[in-house]
Design a protein around this motif. Structure first.
Motif, PDB file in Angstrom:
ATOM      1  N   LEU A  19     -11.987  27.345  67.452  1.00 28.52           N
ATOM      2  CA  LEU A  19     -12.152  26.920  66.062  1.00 28.52           C
ATOM      3  C   LEU A  19     -13.586  27.031  65.568  1.00 28.52           C
ATOM      4  N   LYS A  20     -14.417  27.806  66.260  1.00 34.49           N
ATOM      5  CA  LYS A  20     -15.843  27.800  65.931  1.00 34.49           C
ATOM      6  C   LYS A  20     -16.120  28.211  64.489  1.00 34.49           C
ATOM      7  N   ASP A  21     -15.535  29.292  64.018  1.00 35.05           N
ATOM      8  CA  ASP A  21     -15.825  29.762  62.663  1.00 35.05           C
ATOM      9  C   ASP A  21     -15.444  28.713  61.628  1.00 35.05           C
ATOM     10  N   ARG A  22     -14.309  28.078  61.825  1.00 37.66           N
ATOM     11  CA  ARG A  22     -13.821  27.079  60.870  1.00 37.66           C
ATOM     12  C   ARG A  22     -14.738  25.859  60.846  1.00 37.66           C
ATOM     13  N   ILE A  23     -15.084  25.363  62.021  1.00 39.25           N
ATOM     14  CA  ILE A  23     -15.920  24.168  62.104  1.00 39.25           C
ATOM     15  C   ILE A  23     -17.371  24.479  61.727  1.00 39.25           C
ATOM     16  N   ALA A  24     -17.874  25.655  62.110  1.00 39.71           N
ATOM     17  CA  ALA A  24     -19.246  26.033  61.769  1.00 39.71           C
ATOM     18  C   ALA A  24     -19.439  26.120  60.260  1.00 39.71           C
ATOM     19  N   ALA A  25     -18.413  26.547  59.541  1.00 38.73           N
ATOM     20  CA  ALA A  25     -18.508  26.633  58.079  1.00 38.73           C
ATOM     21  C   ALA A  25     -18.666  25.244  57.471  1.00 38.73           C
ATOM     22  N   ILE A  26     -17.966  24.262  58.028  1.00 40.01           N
ATOM     23  CA  ILE A  26     -18.101  22.884  57.559  1.00 40.01           C
ATOM     24  C   ILE A  26     -19.486  22.347  57.902  1.00 40.01           C
ATOM     25  N   THR A  27     -19.956  22.634  59.112  1.00 42.15           N
ATOM     26  CA  THR A  27     -21.292  22.204  59.536  1.00 42.15           C
ATOM     27  C   THR A  27     -22.367  22.738  58.604  1.00 42.15           C
ATOM     28  N   GLU A  28     -22.293  24.008  58.281  1.00 45.93           N
ATOM     29  CA  GLU A  28     -23.297  24.635  57.426  1.00 45.93           C
ATOM     30  C   GLU A  28     -23.325  23.988  56.042  1.00 45.93           C
TER      31      GLU A  28
END
Length: 294
Positions: free
Chosen positions: A105-114
Motif C-alpha cells: 500500500l505504499k503509493d496509497r499511504i505515501a500520497a496521504i503522508t505527502e
C-alpha cells in the motif's frame, strides 16, 4: 540587530553578497558587517542593524541559493535543548510509508503522508487513516522494515552526539511510532523520545493507535515543558521538515527546517538546503575538532 550565518558556494560568495547588499539597501537595511567566522572557513556572518526577518531571509535565500542559513535577532548561542522531528529529518525515510510497502500500500499511504506534510490534510485524521490501512500487517514487518529500509540522515549522529557533549538535552519527537523512534534514538544518541504507539493484537497491527496521538501541539508542548524544566536563560533549537513541525519550530529560539516543505521553510528562522546535518554545527560555530565521530 539581526545576525545571519550562512553556508553557500564560496566561488560566488562575493557576488552573492553584493546582490544581497543591494537588495537590503534598497529597503533601507544596511549591512553593518560581513565576515567569515574562521580564516578560510565556510560560514559567512552578516550583521544588520535592523530589518524585517522574513524579508531578510527571502533576500538572502535569493542571493545565496542553495544555502544553509540561520537568522537570529540576537547572539547565536549553542542551544541547551534540541528537539527534532524524525522522519525525513533525522532519518531519510517516512516510516509509515516504508511499512506500508510490506502491505502493498505504499503509493496509497505515501500520497496521504505527502498531503499531510504539506499541510493540506488534518494530521490526526491522516494518521488514523494510514494506520487503519495497515490493519492485520504482521508485527514482524516492523523489525524487517527497520533493518532493511531505515537509515539515518548524513551527519545525524554527529549532530546529536556533539550537542550531547556540549550539555544539550536532545529529544526526538515524532508523529511516527515508538517502534521505530526508540531504536533510531538509541542509534543517534537522543536522550528522550516522544512518539505514537501502534496497536498490536495477536502479533498483528490492530489498525489503531494504543495511546494519545502525538501531533503538532504535543511537539510544541514537549519543547515548552523541557524549556520550563531547564529554566531561565536556556536556548532551544527545533528542527523538522513538514507542516506538523511548524508550531515547535516557531516556539524555539532557533527553528531550522531541513530540506523542508514550503510552509515549514517559511515558518523557520533558517534552513539546511545545501549540506547535511553537520551544517547545523557549523552555523553554531562549533569547531570540527569537537564534533563527535559519526
Amino acid at each position: 540587530m539581526l545576525i545571519a550565518r550562512l553556508i553557500a558556494d564560496t566561488a560566488t560568495l562575493d557576488s552573492a553578497l553584493d546582490t544581497a547588499s543591494a537588495a537590503l539597501s534598497a529597503r533601507g537595511w544596511a549591512i553593518a558587517g560581513a565576515t567569515m567566522l574562521d580564516f578560510c572557513g565556510e560560514v559567512l556572518q552578516i550583521d544588520l542593524a535592523d530589518g524585517e526577518p522574513a524579508e531578510v531571509r527571502r533576500i538572502l535565500s535569493d542571493a545565496f541559493a542553495p544555502s544553509d542559513l540561520l537568522l537570529s535577532a540576537g547572539p547565536i548561542e549553542v542551544p541547551h535543548l534540541f528537539v527534532s522531528d524524525m522522519d525525513s529529518t533525522m532519518i531519510g525515510q517516512e516510516c509509515i510509508d516504508e511499512l506500508a510497502d510490506f502491505a502493498g500500500l505504499k503509493d496509497r499511504i505515501a500520497a496521504i503522508t505527502e498531503r499531510a506534510m504539506q499541510g493540506e490534510l488534518d494530521f490526526e485524521s491522516a494518521l488514523k487513516e494510514r494506520v487503519g490501512l495497515l490493519k492485520d500487517l504482521p508485527e514482524s514487518a516492523i523489525a524487517q522494515c527497520l533493518a532493511e529500509r531505515i537509515r539515518p540522515m548524513p551527519g545525524a549522529r554527529t549532530l546529536v552526539e556533539t550537542l550531547n557533549a556540549r550539555g544539550c538535552h536532545t529529544v526526538l519527537v515524532t508523529g511516527g511510532f515508538h517502534s521505530f523512534a526508540d531504536p533510531v534514538a538509541e542509534m543517534l544518541g537522543f536522550t528522550r523520545v516522544v512518539g505514537n504507539v501502534l496497536g498490536v493484537a495477536d502479533g498483528r497491527l490492530s489498525g489503531d493507535l494504543a495511546a494519545a496521538i502525538v501531533d503538532s501541539a504535543v511537539k510544541k508542548t514537549t519543547l515548552e515543558q523541557e524549556m520550563e524544566r531547564l529554566g531561565p536563560g536556556a536556548r532551544s533549537l527545533a528542527m523538522g521538515d513538514g507542516a506538523n513541525d511548524i508550531p515547535m519550530i516557531q516556539a524555539a529560539d532557533y527553528g531550522i527546517s531541513y530540506y523542508a516543505k514550503p510552509k515549514a521553510r517559511a515558518a523557520s528562522d533558517g534552513w539546511i538546503e545545501r549540506g547535511d546535518l553537520t551544517s547545523v554545527l557549523q552555523l553554531f560555530d562549533i569547531p570540527r575538532a569537537e564534533w563527535a565521530a559519526d
